[in-house]
Design an enzyme around this catalytic site. Structure first.
Site, mmCIF file in Angstrom:
data_model
loop_
_atom_site.group_PDB
_atom_site.id
_atom_site.type_symbol
_atom_site.label_atom_id
_atom_site.label_comp_id
_atom_site.label_asym_id
_atom_site.label_seq_id
_atom_site.Cartn_x
_atom_site.Cartn_y
_atom_site.Cartn_z
ATOM 1 N N GLU A 58 47.830 -24.848 -18.185
ATOM 2 C CA GLU A 58 49.143 -25.324 -18.594
ATOM 3 C C GLU A 58 49.386 -25.111 -20.084
ATOM 4 O OE1 GLU A 58 47.390 -28.696 -15.993
ATOM 5 O OE2 GLU A 58 46.661 -26.916 -17.048
ATOM 6 N N ARG A 190 26.982 -13.263 -6.259
ATOM 7 C CA ARG A 190 26.116 -13.951 -7.231
ATOM 8 C C ARG A 190 26.903 -14.286 -8.492
ATOM 9 N NH1 ARG A 190 20.406 -10.542 -7.406
ATOM 10 N NH2 ARG A 190 19.691 -11.027 -5.279
ATOM 11 N N ASP A 206 9.704 -9.724 -1.215
ATOM 12 C CA ASP A 206 10.693 -8.846 -1.860
ATOM 13 C C ASP A 206 10.578 -8.805 -3.378
ATOM 14 O OD1 ASP A 206 11.705 -8.293 0.643
ATOM 15 O OD2 ASP A 206 13.281 -9.817 0.535
ATOM 16 N N LEU A 210 16.975 -11.808 -8.709
ATOM 17 C CA LEU A 210 18.095 -12.743 -8.514
ATOM 18 C C LEU A 210 19.088 -12.717 -9.671
ATOM 19 C CD1 LEU A 210 16.395 -15.876 -6.909
ATOM 20 C CD2 LEU A 210 17.250 -13.812 -5.810
#
Length: 389
Positions: A58, A190, A206, A210
């Site tokens: 605003e 992500r 794996d 990340l």
């Protein structure tokens, strides 16, 4: 031909909602808000919230409008604040700008301030209209609404699987099931999350980072990286065990390896010692509460199958993003994307409500709301998709 007030209000509120969405991934832990100032049928100012300690939507719109704010209509996607927080109250800026009319999409869901902004403006003599495209505004800010009303983050479970529901081949290999376009969108997801969570098994198999890659941050922050490791048995040679930025948190129980905890802390990894479930695993409810205290508003859970099954089985997942690759593994040794849940009666299966399906390169993305107990299947409207356009 004159455009009636309702059509004009809808037009400008949709514009404000489009502006609000530009703040996706940037406003943590605040909501996405857009605002438009209209004077004599013309847009005089526009703004959207870009993050904490920056002007609210605003204020930005009114500043752009300048003197044209006098006698104008202000369209805003969430009720203007009427309290001092990180910034002064928006209601005071609206009154100082001598706006004549305010159209609000959704009330502020924060229990401590709900309704105060609209009432303040009405008491000062402004015409205030509320509820226009309310559902759209609340869908855009579903994570914020859950966070301020429960203290818990919105949980999106993301899965990449084959057409027969497998996340790894019989050999255990899982990279890569989906194509480049799907992986790029996963990184965009992500970017729009406050934390990304995996289990120890995923770390060992794996060795993920990340981090947000393949897409620009565009003003967003890197998400917190979280590992659930009930006994702190992850290898110290794993990437997430190196610490560094973005911050890594490992959630464990009191039955953990104290020496390893000390070494992880020395590397800059935060180790959270939480209560254990009856099965001796990290209590996921306690973990969500801890993440909420750390101002994690939207949590992205990336697996593996056992952890996903726990979130779904305990009713802790809110949304599902299922990437389906045009491949079939078939082998009984190949892991499915949810393991550990058992249903004997088909009618008792966990229910989801599809919200959107689309092609992403050669893959499909199926998005859904995970229905909670007491939510009747097929009722109401699905939420805004968990991934951005």
């Amino acid at each position: 031909m004159m455009v009636n007030e309702c059509e004009e209000d809808l037009r400008y509120m949709r514009m404000a909602l489009s502006l609000a969405a530009r703040g996706r991934g940037m406003t943590h832990p605040n909501p996405m808000v857009g605002a438009v100032v209209v004077k004599n049928g013309e847009v005089a100012g526009k703004g959207y919230h870009r993050g904490p300690f920056t002007p609210h939507a605003e204020v930005m719109a009114l500043a752009e409008a300048g003197e044209r704010s006098t006698g104008s209509t202000l369209y805003v996607t969430m009720e203007p604040c009427n309290h001092y927080g990180r910034t002064p109250p928006c209601t005071e800026a609206i009154l100082e700008a001598r706006v004549a009319r305010v159209v609000i999409a959704a009330p502020d869901p924060n229990p401590g301030v709900k309704g105060g902004g609209a009432e303040r403006l009405r008491s000062a003599g402004l015409e205030v209209k509320t509820g226009l495209l309310r559902r759209e505004s609340e869908e855009l800010n579903a994570a914020y609404i859950k966070y301020v009303t429960t203290g818990l983050p919105l949980v999106t479970v993301k899965v990449a699987a084959t057409a027969d529901g497998k996340v790894a081949a019989g050999s255990g290999l899982s990279q890569w099931i989906t194509g480049k376009a799907a992986r790029r969108l996963a990184h965009e997801m992500r970017r729009c999350s406050d934390a990304v969570l995996v289990g120890r098994g995923t770390v060992e198999v794996d060795d993920p980072e990340l981090t947000v890659r393949h897409v620009p941050l565009r003003g967003a922050h890197h998400p917190l990286r979280v590992v659930v490791d009930s006994h702190l048995s992850m290898g110290l040679d794993r990437k997430l065990a190196r610490g560094g930025l973005p911050k890594v948190v490992v959630a464990t129980t009191r039955e953990h390896d104290a020496a390893k905890a000390e070494e992880l802390r020395r590397r800059g990894v935060e180790v959270w010692v939480l209560d254990a479930s009856p099965e001796g695993k990290v209590d996921l409810v306690e973990l969500l509460r801890a993440l909420g205290k750390a101002e994690v508003v939207h949590l992205l859970v990336e697996g593996g199958p056992t952890l996903i099954a726990s979130f779904l089985g305990m009713g802790l997942a809110d949304r599902l993003a299922l990437f389906v690759a045009p491949r079939i593994f078939g082998d009984r040794e190949a892991r499915s994307w949810v393991e550990g849940l058992r249903v004997d009666d088909p009618s008792q299966g966990l229910s989801i409500r599809w919200s959107r399906q689309r092609r992403v390169g050669d893959d499909l993305l199926l998005e859904a709301e995970v229905l909670k107990a007491g939510v009747e299947e097929g009722k109401g409207r699905a939420p805004e998709p968990c991934s951005p356009e």
